[in-house]
Design a protein around this motif. Structure first.
Motif, PDB file in Angstrom:
ATOM      1  N   ALA A  63      -7.253   5.054   1.218  1.00 47.44           N
ATOM      2  CA  ALA A  63      -6.202   5.832   0.499  1.00 47.44           C
ATOM      3  C   ALA A  63      -5.137   4.130  -0.357  1.00 47.44           C
ATOM      4  O   ALA A  63      -4.526   4.664  -1.814  1.00 47.44           O
ATOM      5  CB  ALA A  63      -4.281   6.478   1.795  1.00 47.44           C
ATOM      6  N   ASP A  64      -4.780   3.205   0.315  1.00 49.65           N
ATOM      7  CA  ASP A  64      -4.132   2.056  -0.300  1.00 49.65           C
ATOM      8  C   ASP A  64      -5.525   1.197  -1.493  1.00 49.65           C
ATOM      9  O   ASP A  64      -4.600   0.740  -1.624  1.00 49.65           O
ATOM     10  CB  ASP A  64      -2.958   1.543   0.297  1.00 49.65           C
ATOM     11  CG  ASP A  64      -2.328   1.765   0.475  1.00 49.65           C
ATOM     12  OD1 ASP A  64      -1.846   2.567   0.475  1.00 49.65           O
ATOM     13  OD2 ASP A  64      -2.143   2.332   2.160  1.00 49.65           O
ATOM     14  N   GLY A  65      -6.300   1.893  -1.023  1.00 47.71           N
ATOM     15  CA  GLY A  65      -7.954   0.644  -1.497  1.00 47.71           C
ATOM     16  C   GLY A  65      -7.805  -0.823  -0.991  1.00 47.71           C
ATOM     17  O   GLY A  65      -8.167  -0.518  -0.124  1.00 47.71           O
ATOM     18  N   THR A  66      -7.736  -1.335  -1.664  1.00 48.43           N
ATOM     19  CA  THR A  66      -8.227  -2.989  -1.452  1.00 48.43           C
ATOM     20  C   THR A  66      -6.998  -4.274  -1.807  1.00 48.43           C
ATOM     21  O   THR A  66      -6.497  -5.242  -1.301  1.00 48.43           O
ATOM     22  CB  THR A  66      -9.249  -3.773  -2.253  1.00 48.43           C
ATOM     23  OG1 THR A  66      -8.250  -3.630  -3.457  1.00 48.43           O
ATOM     24  CG2 THR A  66     -10.738  -3.270  -2.049  1.00 48.43           C
ATOM     25  N   ASP A  67      -5.294  -2.831  -1.272  1.00 46.92           N
ATOM     26  CA  ASP A  67      -4.473  -3.359  -1.862  1.00 46.92           C
ATOM     27  C   ASP A  67      -3.698  -4.271  -0.528  1.00 46.92           C
ATOM     28  O   ASP A  67      -2.963  -3.169   0.125  1.00 46.92           O
ATOM     29  CB  ASP A  67      -3.205  -2.453  -2.321  1.00 46.92           C
ATOM     30  CG  ASP A  67      -2.240  -3.090  -3.145  1.00 46.92           C
ATOM     31  OD1 ASP A  67      -1.706  -4.198  -2.587  1.00 46.92           O
ATOM     32  OD2 ASP A  67      -0.974  -2.247  -2.999  1.00 46.92           O
ATOM     33  N   LEU A  68      -4.073  -5.133   0.521  1.00 47.92           N
ATOM     34  CA  LEU A  68      -3.635  -5.600   1.659  1.00 47.92           C
ATOM     35  C   LEU A  68      -2.385  -5.636   1.326  1.00 47.92           C
ATOM     36  O   LEU A  68      -1.355  -5.033   2.657  1.00 47.92           O
ATOM     37  CB  LEU A  68      -3.911  -6.817   1.803  1.00 47.92           C
ATOM     38  CG  LEU A  68      -6.193  -7.142   2.042  1.00 47.92           C
ATOM     39  CD1 LEU A  68      -6.468  -8.464   2.185  1.00 47.92           C
ATOM     40  CD2 LEU A  68      -6.328  -5.882   2.461  1.00 47.92           C
ATOM     41  N   ASP A  75       2.068  -0.367   7.486  1.00 48.65           N
ATOM     42  CA  ASP A  75       1.721   1.184   7.355  1.00 48.65           C
ATOM     43  C   ASP A  75       0.591   1.656   5.755  1.00 48.65           C
ATOM     44  O   ASP A  75       1.214   1.610   4.674  1.00 48.65           O
ATOM     45  CB  ASP A  75       2.770   2.263   7.069  1.00 48.65           C
ATOM     46  CG  ASP A  75       2.724   3.613   6.497  1.00 48.65           C
ATOM     47  OD1 ASP A  75       1.704   4.731   6.941  1.00 48.65           O
ATOM     48  OD2 ASP A  75       3.892   3.957   6.199  1.00 48.65           O
ATOM     49  N   CYS A  76      -0.124   1.641   6.820  1.00 51.03           N
ATOM     50  CA  CYS A  76      -1.276   1.523   4.984  1.00 51.03           C
ATOM     51  C   CYS A  76      -2.968   2.691   5.925  1.00 51.03           C
ATOM     52  O   CYS A  76      -2.895   2.227   6.609  1.00 51.03           O
ATOM     53  CB  CYS A  76      -1.628   0.340   5.424  1.00 51.03           C
ATOM     54  SG  CYS A  76      -2.472  -0.784   5.579  1.00 51.03           S
ATOM     55  N   SER A 149     -20.034  -4.302   6.464  1.00 51.99           N
ATOM     56  CA  SER A 149     -19.788  -5.330   5.966  1.00 51.99           C
ATOM     57  C   SER A 149     -18.610  -5.193   5.487  1.00 51.99           C
ATOM     58  O   SER A 149     -17.721  -6.272   5.375  1.00 51.99           O
ATOM     59  CB  SER A 149     -20.487  -5.766   4.866  1.00 51.99           C
ATOM     60  OG  SER A 149     -20.621  -5.386   3.700  1.00 51.99           O
ATOM     61  N   SER A 150     -18.021  -4.213   5.405  1.00 52.94           N
ATOM     62  CA  SER A 150     -16.334  -3.433   5.491  1.00 52.94           C
ATOM     63  C   SER A 150     -16.350  -2.247   6.608  1.00 52.94           C
ATOM     64  O   SER A 150     -17.612  -1.688   6.991  1.00 52.94           O
ATOM     65  CB  SER A 150     -16.374  -2.389   3.940  1.00 52.94           C
ATOM     66  OG  SER A 150     -17.413  -3.828   2.672  1.00 52.94           O
ATOM     67  N   ALA A 151     -15.137  -2.419   5.988  1.00 54.00           N
ATOM     68  CA  ALA A 151     -14.514  -0.919   7.192  1.00 54.00           C
ATOM     69  C   ALA A 151     -13.323  -0.666   6.405  1.00 54.00           C
ATOM     70  O   ALA A 151     -12.236  -1.279   5.905  1.00 54.00           O
ATOM     71  CB  ALA A 151     -14.158  -1.756   8.250  1.00 54.00           C
ATOM     72  N   VAL A 152     -12.893   1.086   5.927  1.00 52.43           N
ATOM     73  CA  VAL A 152     -11.782   1.407   6.091  1.00 52.43           C
ATOM     74  C   VAL A 152     -11.123   1.260   7.331  1.00 52.43           C
ATOM     75  O   VAL A 152     -10.955   1.907   8.557  1.00 52.43           O
ATOM     76  CB  VAL A 152     -12.272   3.167   5.167  1.00 52.43           C
ATOM     77  CG1 VAL A 152     -10.547   3.139   4.744  1.00 52.43           C
ATOM     78  CG2 VAL A 152     -12.623   3.037   4.258  1.00 52.43           C
TER      79      VAL A 152
END
Length: 166
Positions: A63-68, A75-76, A149-152
């Motif tokens: 939902a928030d892409g890669t915007d850490l 809440d992300c 190597s990546s996770a949601v």
């Protein structure tokens, strides 16, 4: 100075070994070991058992892409990789959050705050089961999906304080 070694067990007498070998050959087949049995000598730990592996399907869009920075308030839903790190507002005692590892074994995370360091590991999600969740200072961290190597990762604040069963 010489090292002290415990005595070695005496070898089994040859007739007993021969009898055991003949009995094994005559039995035709052996019972399969239980799933939680340790591997036998010469057998890999994964031989004969299917181990869960992360899905090879593409990851769903977070939902928030890669915007850490979206996670500052806990809440992300973001796409994370090993080494990702972001600041949090400290509202739950966690001021800095680090993704320690993302691999076929799952997601490892660490939260840092004043006088506190929390860490946890989440295994890859299994099909048809609730995704694994780790709670740190009333913040729930869930692995939505993982590709090795990546996770949601979903992060949310629990409505009620977490109290472990027991």
């Amino acid at each position: 100075m010489s090292a002290i070694h415990p005595p070695r067990p005496a070898p089994a007498p040859a007739p007993a070994l021969a009898t055991a070998a003949v009995a094994a050959l005559l039995s035709g087949c052996a019972a399969a070991p239980p799933d939680d049995a340790p591997p036998q000598p010469g057998q890999s730990a994964s031989a004969g058992t299917a181990s869960p592996s992360p899905s090879t399907a593409p990851l769903p869009e977070a939902a928030d892409g890669t915007d850490l920075d979206a996670c500052a308030d806990a809440d992300c839903e973001v796409l994370v990789e090993e080494g990702d790190e972001f600041a949090m507002d400290g509202g739950h005692g966690v001021e800095r959050f680090v993704v320690e590892a993302v691999d076929e074994d799952g997601l490892s995370v660490r939260g840092h705050g004043p006088g506190i360091e929390l860490s946890g590991h989440l295994p890859p999600p299994e099909e048809e089961e609730e995704p694994p969740t780790f709670v740190m200072n009333n913040i729930a961290i869930t692995v939505v999906a993982l590709d090795g190597s990546s996770a949601v990762m979903d992060m949310s604040v629990l409505a009620e304080p977490y109290v472990p069963a027991g």
